[in-house]
Design an enzyme around this catalytic site. Structure first.
Site, PDB file in Angstrom:
ATOM      1  N   ARG A 272      -5.103   1.740  10.531  1.00 61.37           N
ATOM      2  CA  ARG A 272      -5.694   1.998   9.218  1.00 61.37           C
ATOM      3  C   ARG A 272      -7.199   1.854   9.354  1.00 61.37           C
ATOM      4  O   ARG A 272      -7.704   0.732   9.440  1.00 61.37           O
ATOM      5  CB  ARG A 272      -5.120   0.980   8.227  1.00 61.37           C
ATOM      6  CG  ARG A 272      -5.335   1.324   6.773  1.00 61.37           C
ATOM      7  CD  ARG A 272      -5.058   0.104   5.914  1.00 61.37           C
ATOM      8  NE  ARG A 272      -6.135  -0.856   6.059  1.00 61.37           N
ATOM      9  CZ  ARG A 272      -5.997  -2.182   6.020  1.00 61.37           C
ATOM     10  NH1 ARG A 272      -4.824  -2.722   5.841  1.00 61.37           N
ATOM     11  NH2 ARG A 272      -7.046  -2.976   6.144  1.00 61.37           N
ATOM     12  N   HIS A 276      -7.241  -1.511   2.972  1.00 64.96           N
ATOM     13  CA  HIS A 276      -5.841  -1.380   2.535  1.00 64.96           C
ATOM     14  C   HIS A 276      -5.780  -0.505   1.280  1.00 64.96           C
ATOM     15  O   HIS A 276      -5.033   0.460   1.206  1.00 64.96           O
ATOM     16  CB  HIS A 276      -5.260  -2.765   2.263  1.00 64.96           C
ATOM     17  CG  HIS A 276      -3.944  -2.714   1.574  1.00 64.96           C
ATOM     18  ND1 HIS A 276      -2.795  -2.295   2.193  1.00 64.96           N
ATOM     19  CD2 HIS A 276      -3.590  -2.997   0.290  1.00 64.96           C
ATOM     20  CE1 HIS A 276      -1.786  -2.336   1.330  1.00 64.96           C
ATOM     21  NE2 HIS A 276      -2.252  -2.748   0.181  1.00 64.96           N
ATOM     22  N   TYR A 285     -11.337  -9.775   7.506  1.00 63.27           N
ATOM     23  CA  TYR A 285     -10.235 -10.212   8.387  1.00 63.27           C
ATOM     24  C   TYR A 285     -10.111  -9.423   9.679  1.00 63.27           C
ATOM     25  O   TYR A 285      -9.170  -9.613  10.430  1.00 63.27           O
ATOM     26  CB  TYR A 285      -8.896 -10.204   7.625  1.00 63.27           C
ATOM     27  CG  TYR A 285      -8.535  -8.876   6.982  1.00 63.27           C
ATOM     28  CD1 TYR A 285      -7.924  -7.860   7.716  1.00 63.27           C
ATOM     29  CD2 TYR A 285      -8.817  -8.630   5.637  1.00 63.27           C
ATOM     30  CE1 TYR A 285      -7.596  -6.646   7.138  1.00 63.27           C
ATOM     31  CE2 TYR A 285      -8.502  -7.420   5.045  1.00 63.27           C
ATOM     32  CZ  TYR A 285      -7.888  -6.431   5.802  1.00 63.27           C
ATOM     33  OH  TYR A 285      -7.576  -5.229   5.227  1.00 63.27           O
TER      34      TYR A 285
HETATM   35  C1  LIG Z   1       7.990  -6.211  -2.718  1.00 60.07           C
HETATM   36  C2  LIG Z   1       6.497  -6.245  -2.646  1.00 60.07           C
HETATM   37  N1  LIG Z   1       5.875  -7.348  -2.173  1.00 60.07           N
HETATM   38  C3  LIG Z   1       4.524  -7.381  -2.095  1.00 60.07           C
HETATM   39  C4  LIG Z   1       3.779  -6.310  -2.499  1.00 60.07           C
HETATM   40  C5  LIG Z   1       2.255  -6.341  -2.377  1.00 60.07           C
HETATM   41  N2  LIG Z   1       1.832  -5.453  -1.294  1.00 60.07           N
HETATM   42  C6  LIG Z   1       1.321  -4.235  -1.527  1.00 60.07           C
HETATM   43  S1  LIG Z   1       0.933  -3.416  -0.127  1.00 60.07           S
HETATM   44  C7  LIG Z   1       1.434  -4.713   0.837  1.00 60.07           C
HETATM   45  C8  LIG Z   1       1.342  -4.639   2.335  1.00 60.07           C
HETATM   46  C9  LIG Z   1       2.166  -3.536   2.926  1.00 60.07           C
HETATM   47  O1  LIG Z   1       1.868  -3.409   4.295  1.00 60.07           O
HETATM   48  P1  LIG Z   1       2.559  -2.326   5.193  1.00 60.07           P
HETATM   49  O2  LIG Z   1       4.023  -2.299   4.942  1.00 60.07           O
HETATM   50  O3  LIG Z   1       2.107  -2.545   6.584  1.00 60.07           O
HETATM   51  O4  LIG Z   1       1.977  -0.933   4.633  1.00 60.07           O
HETATM   52  P2  LIG Z   1       0.473  -0.390   4.617  1.00 60.07           P
HETATM   53  O5  LIG Z   1      -0.088  -0.732   3.274  1.00 60.07           O
HETATM   54  O6  LIG Z   1      -0.254  -1.018   5.746  1.00 60.07           O
HETATM   55  O7  LIG Z   1       0.577   1.098   4.746  1.00 60.07           O
HETATM   56  C10 LIG Z   1       1.883  -5.752   0.054  1.00 60.07           C
HETATM   57  C11 LIG Z   1       2.374  -7.058   0.577  1.00 60.07           C
HETATM   58  C12 LIG Z   1       4.466  -5.179  -3.020  1.00 60.07           C
HETATM   59  N3  LIG Z   1       3.815  -4.076  -3.412  1.00 60.07           N
HETATM   60  N4  LIG Z   1       5.813  -5.163  -3.052  1.00 60.07           N
END
Ligand SMILES: Cc1ncc(C[n+]2csc(CCOP(=O)(O)OP(=O)(O)O)c2C)c(N)n1
Ligand SMILES: [Mg+2]
Length: 378
Positions: A272, A276, A285
């Site tokens: 990425r 985020h 970080y």
């Molecule tokens: C069930 C749930 N827990 C927490 C969140 C908060 N949250 C949003 S994005 C994220 C991280 C996701 O990371 P990843 O799966 O690696 O996907 P990326 O955003 O890096 O594409 C979190 C914890 C959420 N949206 N849904």
């Protein structure tokens, strides 16, 4: 063609244990390499189209980030750096295949033929962001991490029950999710159900190395694709910054699924490059040298180098693509700015298809509350 058969891992530096190999067909320098199992057979025009897709989705993404920064969108989740993973897999889908995205799959959405304006109304907060999932074979964006893998698995089990697997024209289902999502119960449950019911599933994990600020080593002690073995189906790591390899691996897994041979986990190894979301500051970080190392593996630069070296495209073509991308971005911006604001009470209209007395009462209460502001500037 280069000599070596399988490209070594591009995994970022450091002193960690050596990373396992991944499928690669195009090096960061833009050289084609062979792989014993996977290949692509594109015409020159198809190569140029892939390049255009990559450039356009990056440009539209940059415009959306700018719109957010100017206060025109509430939030934006950028795909910067992940264009090849998304375009490669998105173009590998056949028309009948169904995709279940997260909130970051703007490149896949583009490949499915959906107007890129569609998700922006969601991020602007003027509606729930709607398109017909059946028309485009692309489900709604899902913010709840991992939930769409279960939706996809249930859908895929239905595809089998409808007798739509087992032929060249069979339907396959792909679920997108991130590295962080692999720690969710939902994703693991989806693996189990897909496995034991032999669902026509492709689990497409974009390992972009972070779940917001949490690095990959907080999710797993083994390479993610190896997890599939424990669930009883194949897993494979592909260079997610290589659009050719991503296409080849996804096409193969989809064909496997549509022929009734069950699920595959694809780990698209990528990065990425941006934040985020626009609410995040990644400089808190991660260090700049890590980002620089991945910059050298940029998916667009390597395809451009390949097209130039192979004389498939020249500067005139690259300039035309840039100009098309610019015009698409201008158009996107104009249409975002002209989106009508919804009535504040409109969201009550969409809770139930045929309304409900309780929601009617809530609408009434909210309307009376709004009237107390009548005449005030806001
Ligand atoms: C069930 C749930 N827990 C927490 C969140 C908060 N949250 C949003 S994005 C994220 C991280 C996701 O990371 P990843 O799966 O690696 O996907 P990326 O955003 O890096 O594409 C979190 C914890 C959420 N949206 N849904
Ligand atoms: Mg991630």
């Amino acid at each position: 063609m280069a000599k070596r058969k399988i490209a070594p891992s591009l995994a970022g530096g450091g002193d960690a244990a050596p990373e396992p190999e991944m499928v690669q067909l195009l090096t960061p320098e833009g050289d084609r390499v062979d792989h014993p199992e996977y290949t692509v057979d594109f015409t020159d025009e198809q190569y140029r189209d892939l390049y255009q897709d990559l450039v356009v989705v990056r440009r539209l993404d940059a415009e959306s980030t700018a719109l957010q920064r100017q206060g025109e969108l509430g939030i934006w989740a950028s795909l910067l750096g992940q264009e090849a993973a998304q375009v490669g897999s998105g173009r590998a889908l056949r028309p009948q295949d169904m995709a279940f995205p997260t909130y970051r799959e703007h490149g896949v959405l583009y490949c499915r033929g959906i107007d890129p304006i569609m998700p922006l109304s969601l991020f602007r907060g003027v509606d729930q962001g709607g398109w017909d999932p059946n028309e485009f074979k692309f489900n709604m964006y899902t913010i709840v991490i991992g939930a769409q893998t279960l939706h996809a698995t249930g859908y895929a089990m239905g595809v089998t029950m409808d007798g739509k697997v087992g032929t060249d024209d069979g339907e396959a289902v792909i679920a997108y999710f991130g590295d962080g999502a692999t720690s969710q119960g939902d994703v693991n449950e989806a693996f189990i159900w897909s496995s034991v019911f032999n669902a026509p599933m492709v689990f497409f994990c974009q390992n972009n190395q972070y779940a917001i600020s949490e690095p990959l080593e907080r999710q797993t002690r083994v390479p993610l694709y190896q997890r599939a073995a424990g669930f009883g189906f194949p897993g494979i790591r592909v260079d997610g910054n290589d659009v050719l390899a991503t296409y080849a691996v996804t096409r193969s897994a989809l064909d496997h699924a549509r022929h009734g041979q069950g699920p595959t986990l694809i780990e698209a190894y990528t990065y990425r490059m941006g934040a985020h979301t626009t609410s995040d500051d990644p400089t808190r970080y991660r260090i700049a040298s890590e980002v620089d190392a991945w910059q050298a593996k940029d998916p667009i630069k390597r395809l451009r180098a390949f097209l130039t070296k192979q004389k498939i495209a020249d500067d005139t073509f690259f300039d035309e693509v840039d100009e098309k991308a610019r015009l698409d971005a201008v158009d996107l911006r104009e249409r975002v700015l002209s989106m009508p604001d919804p009535k504040p009470t409109e969201f009550f209209d969409h809770v139930y298809p045929n309304g409900s007395p309780l929601v009617d009462e809530q609408r009434e209460t909210f309307s009376r509350y709004l009237e107390t502001f009548a005449g005030e500037a806001h």
